[in-house]
Design an enzyme around this catalytic site. Structure first.
Site, PDB file in Angstrom:
ATOM      1  N   ASN A   8       0.800  -1.234   0.000  1.00  0.00           N
ATOM      2  CA  ASN A   8       0.000   0.000   0.000  1.00  0.00           C
ATOM      3  C   ASN A   8       0.831   1.281   0.000  1.00  0.00           C
ATOM      4  OD1 ASN A   8       0.792  -0.577   2.600  1.00  0.00           O
ATOM      5  ND2 ASN A   8      -1.106   0.094   3.543  1.00  0.00           N
ATOM      6  N   GLU A  58       4.782  -4.516  12.048  1.00  0.00           N
ATOM      7  CA  GLU A  58       3.784  -3.471  11.770  1.00  0.00           C
ATOM      8  C   GLU A  58       2.636  -4.162  11.038  1.00  0.00           C
ATOM      9  OE1 GLU A  58       3.955  -0.538  12.883  1.00  0.00           O
ATOM     10  OE2 GLU A  58       6.058  -0.270  13.390  1.00  0.00           O
ATOM     11  N   CYS A  65      -3.396   0.641   6.761  1.00  0.00           N
ATOM     12  CA  CYS A  65      -3.462  -0.229   7.942  1.00  0.00           C
ATOM     13  C   CYS A  65      -4.133   0.433   9.131  1.00  0.00           C
ATOM     14  CB  CYS A  65      -2.052  -0.642   8.320  1.00  0.00           C
ATOM     15  SG  CYS A  65      -0.942   0.761   8.464  1.00  0.00           S
ATOM     16  N   GLU A  96       7.977   2.514  14.191  1.00  0.00           N
ATOM     17  CA  GLU A  96       8.661   3.164  13.080  1.00  0.00           C
ATOM     18  C   GLU A  96       8.520   4.657  13.320  1.00  0.00           C
ATOM     19  OE1 GLU A  96       7.053   1.042   9.531  1.00  0.00           O
ATOM     20  OE2 GLU A  96       9.000   0.043   9.623  1.00  0.00           O
TER      21      GLU A  96
HETATM   22  P1  NAD Z   1       0.860  -9.808   3.538  1.00  0.00           P
HETATM   23  O1  NAD Z   1       1.014 -10.227   4.952  1.00  0.00           O
HETATM   24  O2  NAD Z   1       0.118 -10.689   2.629  1.00  0.00           O
HETATM   25  O3  NAD Z   1       2.289  -9.593   2.855  1.00  0.00           O
HETATM   26  C1  NAD Z   1       3.228  -8.671   3.376  1.00  0.00           C
HETATM   27  C2  NAD Z   1       4.611  -9.031   2.888  1.00  0.00           C
HETATM   28  O4  NAD Z   1       4.991 -10.283   3.434  1.00  0.00           O
HETATM   29  C3  NAD Z   1       4.734  -9.178   1.373  1.00  0.00           C
HETATM   30  O5  NAD Z   1       5.974  -8.640   0.967  1.00  0.00           O
HETATM   31  C4  NAD Z   1       4.703 -10.682   1.183  1.00  0.00           C
HETATM   32  O6  NAD Z   1       5.337 -11.112   0.004  1.00  0.00           O
HETATM   33  C5  NAD Z   1       5.457 -11.144   2.412  1.00  0.00           C
HETATM   34  N1  NAD Z   1       5.181 -12.521   2.832  1.00  0.00           N
HETATM   35  C6  NAD Z   1       4.054 -13.252   2.604  1.00  0.00           C
HETATM   36  N2  NAD Z   1       4.175 -14.469   3.181  1.00  0.00           N
HETATM   37  C7  NAD Z   1       5.378 -14.498   3.791  1.00  0.00           C
HETATM   38  C8  NAD Z   1       6.085 -15.465   4.553  1.00  0.00           C
HETATM   39  N3  NAD Z   1       5.567 -16.675   4.813  1.00  0.00           N
HETATM   40  N4  NAD Z   1       7.306 -15.159   5.022  1.00  0.00           N
HETATM   41  C9  NAD Z   1       7.844 -13.946   4.812  1.00  0.00           C
HETATM   42  N5  NAD Z   1       7.245 -12.977   4.071  1.00  0.00           N
HETATM   43  C10 NAD Z   1       6.025 -13.249   3.576  1.00  0.00           C
HETATM   44  O7  NAD Z   1       0.208  -8.345   3.578  1.00  0.00           O
HETATM   45  P2  NAD Z   1      -0.220  -7.421   2.344  1.00  0.00           P
HETATM   46  O8  NAD Z   1      -1.473  -7.967   1.761  1.00  0.00           O
HETATM   47  O9  NAD Z   1       0.953  -7.177   1.468  1.00  0.00           O
HETATM   48  O10 NAD Z   1      -0.542  -6.047   3.089  1.00  0.00           O
HETATM   49  C11 NAD Z   1      -1.757  -5.783   3.703  1.00  0.00           C
HETATM   50  C12 NAD Z   1      -1.627  -5.953   5.208  1.00  0.00           C
HETATM   51  O11 NAD Z   1      -0.536  -5.189   5.692  1.00  0.00           O
HETATM   52  C13 NAD Z   1      -2.846  -5.432   5.940  1.00  0.00           C
HETATM   53  O12 NAD Z   1      -3.183  -6.313   6.980  1.00  0.00           O
HETATM   54  C14 NAD Z   1      -2.367  -4.102   6.498  1.00  0.00           C
HETATM   55  O13 NAD Z   1      -3.073  -3.658   7.625  1.00  0.00           O
HETATM   56  C15 NAD Z   1      -0.926  -4.388   6.796  1.00  0.00           C
HETATM   57  N6  NAD Z   1      -0.143  -3.158   6.856  1.00  0.00           N
HETATM   58  C16 NAD Z   1       0.330  -2.733   8.069  1.00  0.00           C
HETATM   59  C17 NAD Z   1       1.039  -1.534   8.162  1.00  0.00           C
HETATM   60  C18 NAD Z   1       1.541  -1.027   9.475  1.00  0.00           C
HETATM   61  O14 NAD Z   1       2.399  -0.152   9.483  1.00  0.00           O
HETATM   62  N7  NAD Z   1       1.057  -1.516  10.602  1.00  0.00           N
HETATM   63  C19 NAD Z   1       1.288  -0.791   7.005  1.00  0.00           C
HETATM   64  C20 NAD Z   1       0.816  -1.271   5.791  1.00  0.00           C
HETATM   65  C21 NAD Z   1       0.102  -2.450   5.726  1.00  0.00           C
END
Ligand code: NAD
Length: 476
Positions: free
Chosen positions: A137, A234, A268, A448
């Site tokens: 995002n 995060e 998020c 962060e």
């Molecule tokens: P996701 O958990 O599907 O993926 C996040 C990242 O993790 C990607 O780069 C993905 O390739 C990687 N990944 C996936 N499986 C993995 C594994 N088994 N081991 C290591 N890495 C792995 O999340 P998304 O769909 O990319 O993002 C949306 C989510 O992120 C939402 O829940 C959102 O709230 C959260 N988010 C949180 C913040 C924050 O600062 N708290 C900021 C942005 C997004």
């Protein structure tokens, strides 16, 4: 906007029907190489004075500022958000690098006096090779939020962007290199879960800073535990936004839109559970619906557009699925909630959606309990402060929260009692670099931004200095 189309065996990046590039997910060999070269760069970078690192980082910030509009355009292509928002992301990014560059020269330990002229001191030292794993995002900004404090402290970083937004982290790597960081100090590896797992399991990685969903965050923590890596998580949220009847209603309505529709609702910390005190509910709904209906959706490259396309077809279907589930459970759609096709023929294949306001919501509904990560606002009435606090805190998430009221004591009391890492008073989704950001409960831990993040990218060594003789304890 036709967002990126990705085939995970071969990351084929397509925008508006044109192929942009092919990328191949990194396997074990590439991950090993990236970590090895990051380690070699770390050995040089960590020995440089903080002020020297600062100068290089300031140059990187200057380049980003100079190329802001170009990088923002690429971010739109990368992600689908509006150009105005992408420009803000890039501004936040160079400001973040400037902020931590300023801090690089200030990193220091403490001197502690001990009896007999002996003393101890602490050294603030880097961790080594850190891994950053990003969500899709805020692709450029997340890469900067992780790398800037990491590099300021003398670490190297291997960064893996989301496979849905692989482009702009590479631009950041090129800029760091152009600014003068040693080769390999900031490496980008492409790929999905498998590549991420290789990074988290790698024995030569000291820390993983992860941004993503709660289920993936749990896996990252588990993998990192095997070699006791430090972890910052995060994660996702389902944040409450509480609007009291004594609020400035116009501001509260604008705040609710900021809390729900930025980046097509894919933020998020969005305040997606909007609790409104019953007396002002009709007026609030009328105003929020009126304003939501006027949001301009369409070509994200136009300055006038306020909402672009969602990230993937799968994400659009998921969000639309939440809306139909909400209807089944008794919610009333006051506006939006449909797939949207802009008039412009070049945008026909994009994953657009009209922003949605749901009324008649209850705390037990799926749309109120689960993170939707799309432009869907659930509105819930409440009567008393005590009641709303209990309901707002009744969740496993704890990323953010917000309150609108003119009563200053109530505002601070509510902020104190909300179980969340951030509470916005009379505004929402403001994240300047000076201010720490991070979750409570299952929304993660570690911060962060802000000065405190230095703690998460460094470790303290204690050095104890004896000025007299060693005690003859064993022969007395
Ligand atoms: P996701 O958990 O599907 O993926 C996040 C990242 O993790 C990607 O780069 C993905 O390739 C990687 N990944 C996936 N499986 C993995 C594994 N088994 N081991 C290591 N890495 C792995 O999340 P998304 O769909 O990319 O993002 C949306 C989510 O992120 C939402 O829940 C959102 O709230 C959260 N988010 C949180 C913040 C924050 O600062 N708290 C900021 C942005 C997004």
């Amino acid at each position: 906007m036709i967002p990126l189309v990705l085939d995970l065996c071969r990351l084929t990046v397509v925008y508006a029907g044109r192929k942009l590039c092919d990328m191949f997910p990194c396997g074990k060999e590439e991950v090993d190489q990236a970590i090895q070269s990051a380690h070699a760069a770390y050995l040089k970078w960590s020995k440089m004075a903080g002020m020297e690192r600062s100068r290089v980082m300031l140059e990187a910030a200057r380049i980003i500022r100079e190329r802001r509009d170009n990088i923002a355009k690429l971010e739109v292509i990368n992600n689908g958000k509006s150009i105005t928002e992408a420009q803000v992301d890039i501004d936040v990014s160079w400001q973040t690098i400037e902020y931590y560059a300023g801090m690089a020269g200030t990193l220091a330990g403490q001197h502690i006096q001990l009896p007999g002229g002996s003393f101890a001191y602490t050294r603030r030292e880097p961790l080594g090779v850190c891994v950053g794993i990003g969500a899709w995002n805020y692709p450029f900004q997340v890469a900067v939020w992780k790398s800037a404090p990491a590099l300021a402290c003398g670490n190297a970083m291997v960064f893996k962007p989301s496979p849905f937004t692989p482009v702009t982290a590479v631009i950041l790597a090129e800029i760091y290199k152009e600014a003068g960081v040693p080769d390999g100090l900031f490496n980008v590896v492409q790929g999905g879960a498998e590549t991420g797992a290789l990074l988290c399991n790698h024995p030569n990685v000291a820390k993983v800073s992860f941004t993503g969903s709660v289920p993936t965050g749990k896996k990252v923590m588990e993998m990192s535990a095997k070699t006791v890596k430090q972890v910052t998580l995060e994660l996702g949220g389902k944040s409450p936004l509480i609007i009291f009847k004594d609020c400035e209603l116009d501001n509260a309505v604008k705040g609710a839109l900021m809390a729900n529709f930025l980046t097509q609702g894919q933020v998020c910390c969005n305040g997606t559970r909007v609790y409104v005190q019953r007396e002002i509910l009709p007026k609030f709904l009328e105003e929020v619906v009126r304003k939501t209906k006027t949001i301009r959706i369409g070509d994200p490259l136009l300055e006038t557009t306020r909402m672009g396309a969602l990230i993937t077809k799968q994400q659009l279907d998921k969000v639309l699925g939440f809306v139909s589930q909400a209807k089944k459970e008794g919610a009333k759609v006051l506006c939006g909630g449909d797939a949207f096709t802009p008039d412009d023929p070049k945008l026909k294949g994009g994953y657009f959606m009209s922003p949605c306001v749901l009324d008649n919501c209850r705390d037990d509904m799926t749309c109120v309990k689960e993170e939707i990560f799309g432009p869907v606002m659930s509105v819930l009435p409440f009567d008393t402060e005590e009641e709303v606090l209990m309901r707002a805190n009744n969740t496993t998430f704890g990323l953010a929260s917000g309150v609108f009221t003119r009563d200053i004591s109530r505002a601070h009391r509510v902020a104190e009692n909300l179980q969340a890492g951030t509470c916005f008073i009379n505004n929402y989704n403001i994240s300047p670099v000076e201010v720490p950001f991070g979750g409570y409960k299952q929304s993660g831990f570690g911060k962060e931004n802000g000065q405190v993040t230095i703690e998460y990218y460094s470790q303290l060594k204690t050095v104890v200095v004896e000025m007299g003789d060693v005690d003859d304890y064993f022969n007395n």
